[in-house]
Design a protein around this motif. Structure first.
Motif, PDB file in Angstrom:
ATOM      1  N   ASP A 135       0.817  -1.212   0.000  1.00 25.15           N
ATOM      2  CA  ASP A 135       0.000   0.000   0.000  1.00 25.15           C
ATOM      3  C   ASP A 135       0.851   1.263   0.000  1.00 25.15           C
ATOM      4  O   ASP A 135       0.470   2.284  -0.589  1.00 25.15           O
ATOM      5  CB  ASP A 135      -0.935   0.011   1.214  1.00 25.15           C
ATOM      6  N   LEU A 136       1.997   1.199   0.659  1.00 29.55           N
ATOM      7  CA  LEU A 136       2.893   2.352   0.666  1.00 29.55           C
ATOM      8  C   LEU A 136       3.378   2.663  -0.744  1.00 29.55           C
ATOM      9  O   LEU A 136       3.342   3.820  -1.193  1.00 29.55           O
ATOM     10  CB  LEU A 136       4.078   2.078   1.586  1.00 29.55           C
ATOM     11  N   ALA A 137       3.840   1.634  -1.443  1.00 29.24           N
ATOM     12  CA  ALA A 137       4.300   1.838  -2.815  1.00 29.24           C
ATOM     13  C   ALA A 137       3.164   2.338  -3.701  1.00 29.24           C
ATOM     14  O   ALA A 137       3.358   3.217  -4.551  1.00 29.24           O
ATOM     15  CB  ALA A 137       4.872   0.534  -3.367  1.00 29.24           C
ATOM     16  N   ALA A 183       0.247   9.010  -6.736  1.00 32.67           N
ATOM     17  CA  ALA A 183       0.649  10.400  -6.925  1.00 32.67           C
ATOM     18  C   ALA A 183       1.159  10.611  -8.353  1.00 32.67           C
ATOM     19  O   ALA A 183       0.922  11.665  -8.952  1.00 32.67           O
ATOM     20  CB  ALA A 183       1.720  10.789  -5.910  1.00 32.67           C
ATOM     21  N   TRP A 184       1.859   9.625  -8.891  1.00 27.50           N
ATOM     22  CA  TRP A 184       2.309   9.718 -10.282  1.00 27.50           C
ATOM     23  C   TRP A 184       1.116   9.894 -11.224  1.00 27.50           C
ATOM     24  O   TRP A 184       1.156  10.678 -12.157  1.00 27.50           O
ATOM     25  CB  TRP A 184       3.040   8.449 -10.707  1.00 27.50           C
ATOM     26  N   ASP A 185       0.077   9.107 -10.936  1.00 28.00           N
ATOM     27  CA  ASP A 185      -1.104   9.100 -11.813  1.00 28.00           C
ATOM     28  C   ASP A 185      -2.108  10.192 -11.447  1.00 28.00           C
ATOM     29  O   ASP A 185      -3.226  10.209 -11.964  1.00 28.00           O
ATOM     30  CB  ASP A 185      -1.797   7.730 -11.735  1.00 28.00           C
ATOM     31  N   ARG A 186      -1.731  11.064 -10.501  1.00 31.70           N
ATOM     32  CA  ARG A 186      -2.577  12.180 -10.057  1.00 31.70           C
ATOM     33  C   ARG A 186      -3.903  11.706  -9.454  1.00 31.70           C
ATOM     34  O   ARG A 186      -4.924  12.389  -9.549  1.00 31.70           O
ATOM     35  CB  ARG A 186      -2.828  13.162 -11.208  1.00 31.70           C
ATOM     36  N   ASP A 244      -3.004  17.156  -5.825  1.00 27.36           N
ATOM     37  CA  ASP A 244      -1.869  17.992  -5.428  1.00 27.36           C
ATOM     38  C   ASP A 244      -0.700  17.207  -4.827  1.00 27.36           C
ATOM     39  O   ASP A 244       0.197  17.798  -4.220  1.00 27.36           O
ATOM     40  CB  ASP A 244      -2.305  19.081  -4.428  1.00 27.36           C
ATOM     41  N   ALA A 245      -0.701  15.885  -4.962  1.00 28.81           N
ATOM     42  CA  ALA A 245       0.375  15.076  -4.389  1.00 28.81           C
ATOM     43  C   ALA A 245       1.429  14.769  -5.440  1.00 28.81           C
ATOM     44  O   ALA A 245       1.136  14.626  -6.628  1.00 28.81           O
ATOM     45  CB  ALA A 245      -0.182  13.781  -3.808  1.00 28.81           C
ATOM     46  N   THR A 246       2.651  14.671  -4.975  1.00 28.25           N
ATOM     47  CA  THR A 246       3.758  14.251  -5.818  1.00 28.25           C
ATOM     48  C   THR A 246       4.488  13.121  -5.102  1.00 28.25           C
ATOM     49  O   THR A 246       4.242  12.872  -3.911  1.00 28.25           O
ATOM     50  CB  THR A 246       4.747  15.403  -6.057  1.00 28.25           C
ATOM     51  N   GLU A 247       5.368  12.454  -5.808  1.00 29.26           N
ATOM     52  CA  GLU A 247       6.158  11.407  -5.159  1.00 29.26           C
ATOM     53  C   GLU A 247       6.886  11.984  -3.951  1.00 29.26           C
ATOM     54  O   GLU A 247       6.887  11.388  -2.860  1.00 29.26           O
ATOM     55  CB  GLU A 247       7.170  10.825  -6.145  1.00 29.26           C
ATOM     56  N   LYS A 248       7.477  13.149  -4.121  1.00 33.05           N
ATOM     57  CA  LYS A 248       8.231  13.771  -3.040  1.00 33.05           C
ATOM     58  C   LYS A 248       7.346  14.107  -1.844  1.00 33.05           C
ATOM     59  O   LYS A 248       7.730  13.880  -0.685  1.00 33.05           O
ATOM     60  CB  LYS A 248       8.911  15.038  -3.562  1.00 33.05           C
ATOM     61  N   SER A 249       6.148  14.619  -2.107  1.00 31.24           N
ATOM     62  CA  SER A 249       5.269  15.019  -0.998  1.00 31.24           C
ATOM     63  C   SER A 249       4.745  13.806  -0.236  1.00 31.24           C
ATOM     64  O   SER A 249       4.590  13.854   0.984  1.00 31.24           O
ATOM     65  CB  SER A 249       4.103  15.864  -1.505  1.00 31.24           C
ATOM     66  N   VAL A 250       4.454  12.707  -0.946  1.00 30.51           N
ATOM     67  CA  VAL A 250       3.975  11.498  -0.276  1.00 30.51           C
ATOM     68  C   VAL A 250       5.077  10.930   0.608  1.00 30.51           C
ATOM     69  O   VAL A 250       4.834  10.541   1.768  1.00 30.51           O
ATOM     70  CB  VAL A 250       3.501  10.453  -1.300  1.00 30.51           C
ATOM     71  N   ILE A 251       6.287  10.869   0.079  1.00 28.51           N
ATOM     72  CA  ILE A 251       7.410  10.372   0.882  1.00 28.51           C
ATOM     73  C   ILE A 251       7.611  11.262   2.108  1.00 28.51           C
ATOM     74  O   ILE A 251       7.801  10.765   3.225  1.00 28.51           O
ATOM     75  CB  ILE A 251       8.695  10.303   0.036  1.00 28.51           C
ATOM     76  N   TYR A 252       7.538  12.573   1.904  1.00 34.36           N
ATOM     77  CA  TYR A 252       7.693  13.508   3.028  1.00 34.36           C
ATOM     78  C   TYR A 252       6.625  13.254   4.093  1.00 34.36           C
ATOM     79  O   TYR A 252       6.926  13.247   5.296  1.00 34.36           O
ATOM     80  CB  TYR A 252       7.598  14.945   2.532  1.00 34.36           C
ATOM     81  N   ASP A 253       5.390  13.045   3.672  1.00 32.40           N
ATOM     82  CA  ASP A 253       4.309  12.790   4.629  1.00 32.40           C
ATOM     83  C   ASP A 253       4.630  11.593   5.524  1.00 32.40           C
ATOM     84  O   ASP A 253       4.316  11.602   6.716  1.00 32.40           O
ATOM     85  CB  ASP A 253       2.991  12.544   3.892  1.00 32.40           C
ATOM     86  N   PHE A 254       5.257  10.574   4.950  1.00 37.41           N
ATOM     87  CA  PHE A 254       5.559   9.377   5.727  1.00 37.41           C
ATOM     88  C   PHE A 254       6.792   9.534   6.611  1.00 37.41           C
ATOM     89  O   PHE A 254       7.126   8.625   7.373  1.00 37.41           O
ATOM     90  CB  PHE A 254       5.710   8.159   4.803  1.00 37.41           C
ATOM     91  N   THR A 255       7.455  10.689   6.527  1.00 38.94           N
ATOM     92  CA  THR A 255       8.552  10.946   7.457  1.00 38.94           C
ATOM     93  C   THR A 255       8.083  11.709   8.684  1.00 38.94           C
ATOM     94  O   THR A 255       8.875  11.967   9.588  1.00 38.94           O
ATOM     95  CB  THR A 255       9.681  11.765   6.781  1.00 38.94           C
ATOM     96  N   LEU A 299      10.524   2.166  -4.292  1.00 36.12           N
ATOM     97  CA  LEU A 299       9.731   3.220  -3.664  1.00 36.12           C
ATOM     98  C   LEU A 299       9.684   3.055  -2.146  1.00 36.12           C
ATOM     99  O   LEU A 299       9.789   4.026  -1.401  1.00 36.12           O
ATOM    100  CB  LEU A 299       8.320   3.226  -4.243  1.00 36.12           C
ATOM    101  N   VAL A 300       9.513   1.810  -1.698  1.00 37.88           N
ATOM    102  CA  VAL A 300       9.514   1.543  -0.260  1.00 37.88           C
ATOM    103  C   VAL A 300      10.865   1.923   0.339  1.00 37.88           C
ATOM    104  O   VAL A 300      10.947   2.540   1.414  1.00 37.88           O
ATOM    105  CB  VAL A 300       9.192   0.060   0.011  1.00 37.88           C
ATOM    106  N   HIS A 301      11.928   1.605  -0.355  1.00 40.03           N
ATOM    107  CA  HIS A 301      13.264   1.931   0.134  1.00 40.03           C
ATOM    108  C   HIS A 301      13.463   3.440   0.225  1.00 40.03           C
ATOM    109  O   HIS A 301      14.140   3.930   1.143  1.00 40.03           O
ATOM    110  CB  HIS A 301      14.324   1.315  -0.776  1.00 40.03           C
ATOM    111  N   LYS A 302      12.870   4.187  -0.692  1.00 36.62           N
ATOM    112  CA  LYS A 302      12.977   5.651  -0.640  1.00 36.62           C
ATOM    113  C   LYS A 302      12.385   6.192   0.657  1.00 36.62           C
ATOM    114  O   LYS A 302      12.930   7.125   1.261  1.00 36.62           O
ATOM    115  CB  LYS A 302      12.277   6.281  -1.840  1.00 36.62           C
TER     116      LYS A 302
END
Length: 249
Positions: free
Chosen positions: A143-145, A151-154, A158-169, A190-193
């Protein structure tokens, strides 16, 4: 007129005595009140308001944790201990939860076959943190990936790959379950990121997998495995039979 508003207008002592506090009452407009009763009433109102705010925040945190419905009430006290392996796993996880509450930033890995109580223990950890006002989040590797790919597929406004990863930090603890069951290569990357990002922000992660420790080391790779061990890494091995089908050994 309530006690708080009464305190905001001129007060004049009167001869009447408060039976509870044995002090003179005061005249506040048309009312006679006890100053000490008024202060206690105002303080109780403040406490009631704060308790309601705390309850609403707590409910929001629990909802945001996204714990599986089956484990919404899973705790350390209702974890079924049948043998020494169960007790050892419980002791390790309880100690880990306490360490996070004490401000430690260490990671934990829990491995073992399906049905060995790993998700129960992870959700018990999340509930312990949530009850103390911390932020925890449960999610599977798949589900994380998928969230990042959405986000890639919109599919997420307003989400991007970077923003989703940031949210999980942002969570005090991220519980990443079923690691290794995601589709390979791209989703694993993606999970590793997310794991790298949490390491960079010094945020602890609980990683749960059906893999063995050696398989997990290989799958994560040397660089990520090294980072997960930074500080101190707790490894919990649940090497017993599937409890869902009656296994106890």
């Amino acid at each position: 007129m309530n006690a708080v508003s009464a305190l905001s207008i001129p007060l004049k002592p009167v001869q009447a005595i408060c039976q509870q506090h044995q002090v003179k009452m005061v005249q506040a407009g048309p009312h006679q009140i006890c100053p000490q009763c008024a202060v206690e009433f105002a303080e109780q109102q403040r406490k009631n308001t704060q308790a309601e705010v705390d309850r609403m925040v707590r409910e929001k945190h629990f909802a945001g944790a996204m714990l599986p419905e089956r484990h919404a009430q899973s705790g350390f006290k209702n974890y079924l201990v049948k043998h020494a392996g169960h007790q050892n796993a419980l002791n390790q996880i309880v100690a880990y939860a306490k360490s996070i509450l004490n401000g430690d930033k260490n990671n934990l890995i829990m491995v073992g076959p399906t049905g060995t109580g790993k998700t129960h223990l992870s959700c018990a950890t999340a509930r312990t943190l949530l009850n103390k006002g911390r932020h925890a989040r449960y999610i599977t590797s798949e589900d994380l990936a998928q969230k990042i790919m959405d986000a890639w597929d919109r599919k997420i406004p307003d989400a991007t790959e970077k923003s989703v990863i940031y949210d999980f930090t942002q969570y005090d603890l991220l519980i990443l379950d079923e690691y290794g069951l995601h589709d390979r290569d791209k989703r694993r990357e993606l999970v590793h990121k997310v794991l790298y990002a949490r390491y960079d922000r010094m945020k602890p992660t609980m990683l749960i997998s059906n893999m063995t420790i050696e398989e997990l080391k290989t799958d994560l790779g040397d660089r990520l495995w090294s980072r997960l061990q930074h500080g101190y890494l707790t490894v919990v091995e649940c090497n017993w039979n599937d409890q869902r089908v009656g296994g106890a050994a």
